[in-house]
Design a protein around this motif. Structure first.
Motif, short mmCIF file in Angstrom:
data_model
loop_
_atom_site.label_atom_id
_atom_site.label_comp_id
_atom_site.label_asym_id
_atom_site.label_seq_id
_atom_site.Cartn_x
_atom_site.Cartn_y
_atom_site.Cartn_z
N ARG A 59 -25.80 3.83 -0.11
CA ARG A 59 -24.33 3.94 -0.17
C ARG A 59 -23.82 3.78 -1.60
O ARG A 59 -22.92 4.51 -2.04
N ASN A 60 -24.36 2.83 -2.33
CA ASN A 60 -23.92 2.59 -3.71
C ASN A 60 -24.26 3.77 -4.62
O ASN A 60 -23.43 4.17 -5.45
N LEU A 61 -25.45 4.33 -4.47
CA LEU A 61 -25.81 5.49 -5.28
C LEU A 61 -24.92 6.68 -4.92
O LEU A 61 -24.43 7.39 -5.80
N TYR A 62 -24.69 6.88 -3.65
CA TYR A 62 -23.82 7.97 -3.19
C TYR A 62 -22.43 7.83 -3.80
O TYR A 62 -21.86 8.80 -4.29
N SER A 63 -21.89 6.63 -3.81
CA SER A 63 -20.54 6.44 -4.35
C SER A 63 -20.52 6.49 -5.88
O SER A 63 -19.46 6.72 -6.47
N THR A 64 -21.65 6.32 -6.53
CA THR A 64 -21.72 6.37 -7.99
C THR A 64 -21.80 7.80 -8.50
O THR A 64 -21.38 8.08 -9.62
N ALA A 65 -22.31 8.71 -7.70
CA ALA A 65 -22.46 10.11 -8.10
C ALA A 65 -21.13 10.82 -7.93
O ALA A 65 -20.86 11.43 -6.90
N HIS A 66 -20.29 10.76 -8.95
CA HIS A 66 -18.93 11.27 -8.87
C HIS A 66 -18.79 12.77 -9.16
O HIS A 66 -17.78 13.36 -8.82
N SER A 67 -19.75 13.35 -9.82
CA SER A 67 -19.60 14.74 -10.25
C SER A 67 -20.85 15.55 -9.92
O SER A 67 -21.90 15.00 -9.59
N THR A 68 -20.72 16.84 -10.06
CA THR A 68 -21.86 17.73 -9.89
C THR A 68 -22.96 17.35 -10.88
O THR A 68 -24.14 17.30 -10.53
N ALA A 69 -22.58 17.05 -12.11
CA ALA A 69 -23.57 16.67 -13.13
C ALA A 69 -24.32 15.41 -12.72
O ALA A 69 -25.54 15.32 -12.91
N ASP A 70 -23.62 14.44 -12.17
CA ASP A 70 -24.27 13.21 -11.69
C ASP A 70 -25.29 13.54 -10.62
O ASP A 70 -26.44 13.09 -10.65
N ARG A 71 -24.87 14.33 -9.62
CA ARG A 71 -25.75 14.65 -8.51
C ARG A 71 -26.95 15.47 -8.95
O ARG A 71 -28.07 15.27 -8.48
N GLN A 72 -26.75 16.38 -9.88
CA GLN A 72 -27.87 17.17 -10.38
C GLN A 72 -28.82 16.31 -11.21
O GLN A 72 -30.04 16.50 -11.18
N GLN A 73 -28.28 15.34 -11.94
CA GLN A 73 -29.11 14.41 -12.70
C GLN A 73 -29.99 13.59 -11.76
O GLN A 73 -31.18 13.41 -11.99
N ILE A 74 -29.40 13.09 -10.69
CA ILE A 74 -30.16 12.32 -9.71
C ILE A 74 -31.27 13.18 -9.12
O ILE A 74 -32.42 12.76 -9.01
N CYS A 75 -30.93 14.38 -8.75
CA CYS A 75 -31.91 15.30 -8.19
C CYS A 75 -33.04 15.56 -9.19
O CYS A 75 -34.21 15.56 -8.83
N GLY A 76 -32.69 15.75 -10.46
CA GLY A 76 -33.70 15.96 -11.50
C GLY A 76 -34.65 14.79 -11.63
O GLY A 76 -35.86 14.97 -11.83
N CYS A 77 -34.12 13.58 -11.53
CA CYS A 77 -34.97 12.38 -11.57
C CYS A 77 -35.96 12.41 -10.41
O CYS A 77 -37.14 12.07 -10.57
N ILE A 78 -35.46 12.82 -9.26
CA ILE A 78 -36.32 12.90 -8.08
C ILE A 78 -37.45 13.89 -8.31
O ILE A 78 -38.61 13.60 -8.07
N GLN A 79 -37.11 15.05 -8.79
CA GLN A 79 -38.13 16.08 -9.00
C GLN A 79 -39.12 15.70 -10.09
O GLN A 79 -40.31 15.97 -9.98
N GLN A 80 -38.64 15.07 -11.14
CA GLN A 80 -39.51 14.65 -12.24
C GLN A 80 -40.60 13.72 -11.72
O GLN A 80 -41.78 13.90 -12.03
#
Length: 119
Positions: A59-80
């Motif tokens: 929930r905290n990570l979800y609420s921290t990802a405010h923008s498309t850039a945030d969400r894509q950054q999180i996704c990139g970390c996952i893929q890395q």
């Protein structure tokens, strides 16, 4: 086990990269993503009772990802990290965490999520 934990964090982060869109991007570090999702690792790998800290982190990570850039950054970390780690987690358990934690995401959780499509 450490590699499995990193991979689990990556899959979980991928599940929660969609959130409300705002003008300012916080751009989270991969370390921050890991820290939010660390309580979920054992559950995703071994099952059992989902720790309360897992849902809090999701929930905290979800609420921290405010923008498309945030969400894509999180996704990139996952893929890395996913490229460095094998498939030691249970994808079904990982995919079920958002619903179990009351977080709605508009896409199916999978290993093949394209970060460029995350909005």
């Amino acid at each position: 086990m450490a590699k499995g934990m990193k991979f689990a964090c990556l899959v979980l982060a991928c599940m929660i990269v969609v959130g409300p869109i705002t003008a300012n991007a916080a751009l989270l570090s991969c370390e921050a993503v890991h820290n939010y999702l660390a309580p979920c690792i054992v559950y995703v790998i071994q099952g059992g009772v989902m720790p309360r800290g897992c849902c809090n982190g999701v929930r905290n990570l979800y609420s921290t990802a405010h923008s498309t850039a945030d969400r894509q950054q999180i996704c990139g970390c996952i893929q890395q990290n996913a490229r460095r780690v094998g498939s030691v987690l249970n994808p079904g358990r990982a995919a079920g965490i958002p619903k179990a934690c009351g977080v709605k995401i508009p896409y199916k959780i999978s290993y093949s999520l394209n970060c460029k499509t995350v909005r």
